[in-house]
Write a protein that holds these residues in place. Structure first.
Motif, PDB file in Angstrom:
ATOM      1  N   PRO A  34      -1.200  48.674 -42.563  1.00  0.00           N
ATOM      2  CA  PRO A  34      -2.474  48.235 -43.131  1.00  0.00           C
ATOM      3  C   PRO A  34      -2.626  46.722 -43.166  1.00  0.00           C
ATOM      4  N   GLU A  35      -1.526  46.000 -43.328  1.00  0.00           N
ATOM      5  CA  GLU A  35      -1.599  44.545 -43.360  1.00  0.00           C
ATOM      6  C   GLU A  35      -1.914  43.945 -41.993  1.00  0.00           C
ATOM      7  N   GLU A  36      -1.757  44.721 -40.898  1.00  0.00           N
ATOM      8  CA  GLU A  36      -2.002  44.197 -39.561  1.00  0.00           C
ATOM      9  C   GLU A  36      -3.410  44.513 -39.056  1.00  0.00           C
ATOM     10  N   VAL A  37      -4.083  45.441 -39.694  1.00  0.00           N
ATOM     11  CA  VAL A  37      -5.414  45.848 -39.258  1.00  0.00           C
ATOM     12  C   VAL A  37      -6.439  44.898 -39.844  1.00  0.00           C
ATOM     13  N   GLN A  38      -7.341  44.414 -38.986  1.00  0.00           N
ATOM     14  CA  GLN A  38      -8.426  43.577 -39.482  1.00  0.00           C
ATOM     15  C   GLN A  38      -9.739  44.289 -39.201  1.00  0.00           C
ATOM     16  N   TYR A  39     -10.648  44.202 -40.151  1.00  0.00           N
ATOM     17  CA  TYR A  39     -11.945  44.851 -40.047  1.00  0.00           C
ATOM     18  C   TYR A  39     -13.023  43.807 -39.801  1.00  0.00           C
ATOM     19  N   ASP A  40     -14.107  44.241 -39.186  1.00  0.00           N
ATOM     20  CA  ASP A  40     -15.251  43.369 -38.922  1.00  0.00           C
ATOM     21  C   ASP A  40     -15.965  43.077 -40.247  1.00  0.00           C
ATOM     22  N   THR A  41     -16.212  41.806 -40.518  1.00  0.00           N
ATOM     23  CA  THR A  41     -16.831  41.419 -41.790  1.00  0.00           C
ATOM     24  C   THR A  41     -18.264  41.929 -41.929  1.00  0.00           C
ATOM     25  N   SER A  42     -18.917  42.245 -40.828  1.00  0.00           N
ATOM     26  CA  SER A  42     -20.297  42.742 -40.918  1.00  0.00           C
ATOM     27  C   SER A  42     -20.349  44.184 -41.416  1.00  0.00           C
ATOM     28  N   LEU A  43     -19.210  44.855 -41.501  1.00  0.00           N
ATOM     29  CA  LEU A  43     -19.180  46.255 -41.924  1.00  0.00           C
ATOM     30  C   LEU A  43     -19.012  46.435 -43.430  1.00  0.00           C
ATOM     31  N   ASP A  63     -13.501  38.692 -51.741  1.00  0.00           N
ATOM     32  CA  ASP A  63     -12.614  39.703 -52.309  1.00  0.00           C
ATOM     33  C   ASP A  63     -12.863  39.696 -53.818  1.00  0.00           C
ATOM     34  N   PRO A  64     -13.211  40.830 -54.415  1.00  0.00           N
ATOM     35  CA  PRO A  64     -13.536  40.832 -55.834  1.00  0.00           C
ATOM     36  C   PRO A  64     -12.355  40.489 -56.744  1.00  0.00           C
ATOM     37  N   VAL A  65     -11.138  40.629 -56.265  1.00  0.00           N
ATOM     38  CA  VAL A  65      -9.962  40.383 -57.104  1.00  0.00           C
ATOM     39  C   VAL A  65      -9.523  38.927 -57.032  1.00  0.00           C
ATOM     40  N   CYS A  66      -9.216  38.433 -55.841  1.00  0.00           N
ATOM     41  CA  CYS A  66      -8.683  37.068 -55.711  1.00  0.00           C
ATOM     42  C   CYS A  66      -9.761  36.043 -55.356  1.00  0.00           C
ATOM     43  N   ARG A  67     -10.979  36.515 -55.073  1.00  0.00           N
ATOM     44  CA  ARG A  67     -12.138  35.669 -54.757  1.00  0.00           C
ATOM     45  C   ARG A  67     -12.039  34.971 -53.401  1.00  0.00           C
ATOM     46  N   MET A  68     -11.104  35.364 -52.554  1.00  0.00           N
ATOM     47  CA  MET A  68     -10.991  34.787 -51.223  1.00  0.00           C
ATOM     48  C   MET A  68     -12.222  35.173 -50.397  1.00  0.00           C
ATOM     49  N   PRO A  69     -12.788  34.240 -49.628  1.00  0.00           N
ATOM     50  CA  PRO A  69     -13.923  34.598 -48.774  1.00  0.00           C
ATOM     51  C   PRO A  69     -13.518  35.678 -47.768  1.00  0.00           C
ATOM     52  N   ILE A  70     -14.347  36.690 -47.640  1.00  0.00           N
ATOM     53  CA  ILE A  70     -14.048  37.795 -46.730  1.00  0.00           C
ATOM     54  C   ILE A  70     -14.024  37.325 -45.278  1.00  0.00           C
ATOM     55  N   LYS A  71     -14.774  36.281 -44.962  1.00  0.00           N
ATOM     56  CA  LYS A  71     -14.778  35.795 -43.572  1.00  0.00           C
ATOM     57  C   LYS A  71     -13.398  35.315 -43.130  1.00  0.00           C
ATOM     58  N   TYR A 115      -8.270  42.972 -44.603  1.00  0.00           N
ATOM     59  CA  TYR A 115      -7.105  43.763 -44.225  1.00  0.00           C
ATOM     60  C   TYR A 115      -7.107  45.151 -44.838  1.00  0.00           C
ATOM     61  N   ASP A 116      -8.069  45.445 -45.720  1.00  0.00           N
ATOM     62  CA  ASP A 116      -8.178  46.777 -46.302  1.00  0.00           C
ATOM     63  C   ASP A 116      -9.593  46.946 -46.834  1.00  0.00           C
ATOM     64  N   THR A 117     -10.035  48.183 -46.927  1.00  0.00           N
ATOM     65  CA  THR A 117     -11.374  48.469 -47.423  1.00  0.00           C
ATOM     66  C   THR A 117     -11.318  49.622 -48.424  1.00  0.00           C
ATOM     67  N   ALA A 118     -12.396  49.746 -49.199  1.00  0.00           N
ATOM     68  CA  ALA A 118     -12.534  50.860 -50.138  1.00  0.00           C
ATOM     69  C   ALA A 118     -14.017  51.149 -50.324  1.00  0.00           C
TER      70      ALA A 118
END
Length: 93
Positions: free
Chosen positions: A33-42, A48-56, A60-63
């Motif tokens: 899961p740490e190696e998979v990257q998802y498209d930010t447009s999806l 990130d709601p937890v650490c506040r890092m910009p998603i762009k 590495y994970d979705t819910a």
């Protein structure tokens, strides 16, 4: 010198389990899961709601939450969010 080369070859073959064909099964090549990257447009969020890092910077994970797909920078942030989603503010697009 020959003894060192022989020791190196034996060690290398032992580490590879004696398999020198370099063929691998599909399961050994599966991305963690740490190696998979998802498209930010999806995803519906910008940070990130937890650490506040910009998603762009990378997802590495979705819910799924309240009908939306949220992106997270790591599985740890996703797990924290899923334990107490009301504790986090979402920054939606």
């Amino acid at each position: 010198m020959k003894a060192y080369i022989g020791l190196f070859l034996i060690t290398t073959l032992a580490a590879c389990g004696g398999n020198t064909s370099h063929e691998t099964s599909d399961s050994s090549m599966a991305a963690t899961p740490e190696e998979v990257q998802y498209d930010t447009s999806l995803v519906a969020n910008r940070r990130d709601p937890v650490c506040r890092m910009p998603i762009k910077a990378g997802i590495y994970d979705t819910a799924h939450y309240q009908g939306a797909v949220l992106g997270f920078c790591s599985s740890a942030c996703k797990d924290s969010f899923l334990l107490k989603p009301a504790a986090y503010t979402l920054v939606m697009k």
